[in-house]
Scaffold this motif. Structure first.
Motif, short mmCIF file in Angstrom:
data_model
loop_
_atom_site.label_atom_id
_atom_site.label_comp_id
_atom_site.label_asym_id
_atom_site.label_seq_id
_atom_site.Cartn_x
_atom_site.Cartn_y
_atom_site.Cartn_z
N ALA A 226 63.23 45.78 -70.89
CA ALA A 226 62.09 46.25 -71.69
C ALA A 226 61.29 45.07 -72.25
N VAL A 227 61.99 44.03 -72.67
CA VAL A 227 61.29 42.83 -73.16
C VAL A 227 60.44 42.22 -72.05
N ALA A 228 61.01 42.13 -70.85
CA ALA A 228 60.27 41.58 -69.71
C ALA A 228 59.04 42.43 -69.39
N ALA A 229 59.16 43.74 -69.48
CA ALA A 229 58.03 44.63 -69.20
C ALA A 229 56.93 44.44 -70.24
N VAL A 230 57.30 44.33 -71.51
CA VAL A 230 56.31 44.12 -72.57
C VAL A 230 55.62 42.77 -72.40
N LYS A 231 56.38 41.73 -72.09
CA LYS A 231 55.78 40.41 -71.85
C LYS A 231 54.79 40.48 -70.69
N HIS A 232 55.18 41.16 -69.63
CA HIS A 232 54.34 41.26 -68.44
C HIS A 232 53.03 41.99 -68.75
N HIS A 233 53.10 43.03 -69.57
CA HIS A 233 51.93 43.85 -69.86
C HIS A 233 51.27 43.49 -71.19
N ARG B 81 47.39 44.10 -75.72
CA ARG B 81 46.47 43.46 -76.67
C ARG B 81 45.06 44.04 -76.53
N ASN B 82 44.60 44.21 -75.30
CA ASN B 82 43.27 44.77 -75.06
C ASN B 82 43.17 46.17 -75.65
N LEU B 83 44.17 46.99 -75.42
CA LEU B 83 44.19 48.35 -75.95
C LEU B 83 44.11 48.36 -77.47
N GLU C 291 52.20 52.39 -66.68
CA GLU C 291 52.39 51.20 -65.85
C GLU C 291 53.82 51.09 -65.32
N GLU C 292 54.80 51.37 -66.16
CA GLU C 292 56.21 51.18 -65.80
C GLU C 292 56.87 52.44 -65.24
N LYS D 275 58.27 54.69 -67.05
CA LYS D 275 59.36 55.09 -67.95
C LYS D 275 59.06 54.59 -69.35
N PRO D 276 59.69 55.19 -70.37
CA PRO D 276 59.47 54.74 -71.74
C PRO D 276 60.03 53.34 -71.95
N VAL D 277 59.26 52.51 -72.64
CA VAL D 277 59.69 51.13 -72.91
C VAL D 277 59.59 50.83 -74.40
N VAL D 278 58.43 51.11 -75.00
CA VAL D 278 58.18 50.79 -76.40
C VAL D 278 58.68 51.93 -77.29
N GLU D 279 59.59 51.61 -78.21
CA GLU D 279 60.15 52.63 -79.11
C GLU D 279 59.36 52.76 -80.40
N ASP D 280 58.83 51.65 -80.90
CA ASP D 280 58.09 51.69 -82.16
C ASP D 280 57.13 50.52 -82.21
#
Length: 137
Positions: A69-76, A81-83, A120-121, A123-128
């Motif tokens: 999940a950390v890798a996915a957030v870093k990638h996106h 940030r744009n959003l 993008e992924e 699946k759920p990645v960001v919890e909060d």
């Protein structure tokens, strides 16, 4: 080799194998990570045509679980940030002034971040999503 050393080594080998196997199977649950978007978001909002410039600075952290999940957030992160910049730029002076309004903004930012990452992924990645610091002028 002395016979007592061979016996001692033979007796210890099963314990060494069990310890190694036990270490691999007892990895435990994935750790929760609070990934900070760095640098903080800074921009203008509520451009109502008046002479006063309204500015915000938002220090944001995303709660995720596990290395994947950390890798996915870093990638996106650029997409996230744009959003968030677009969301903040659309806010009015009232939407940034009270505690309740800031909480509603946080909830909307979380919802939109989850939607874009899930798209993008797959699946759920960001919890909060947390505002570590939100300054408005």
């Amino acid at each position: 080799m002395k016979p007592w050393i061979a016996v001692l080594l033979a007796a210890c080998i099963p314990f060494a194998v069990q310890a190694n196997e036990g270490g691999e199977s007892k990895e435990g649950p994935p750790k929760v990570v609070y990934y900070s978007l760095s640098p903080p978001l800074v921009g203008n909002y509520a451009m109502d045509g008046g002479p006063r410039l309204h500015v915000y600075k938002a220090d944001i952290a995303l709660k995720v679980t596990g290395d994947e999940a950390v890798a996915a957030v870093k990638h996106h992160e650029p997409l996230i940030r744009n959003l968030l910049v677009q969301l903040f730029n659309q806010q009015s002076q009232d939407a940034m002034s009270s505690g309740e309004a800031k909480e509603a903004l946080r909830q909307e930012a979380l919802k939109q971040t989850q939607q874009v990452i899930n798209a993008e992924e797959g699946k759920p990645v960001v919890e909060d999503l947390l505002f570590n610091n939100l300054i408005v002028q």
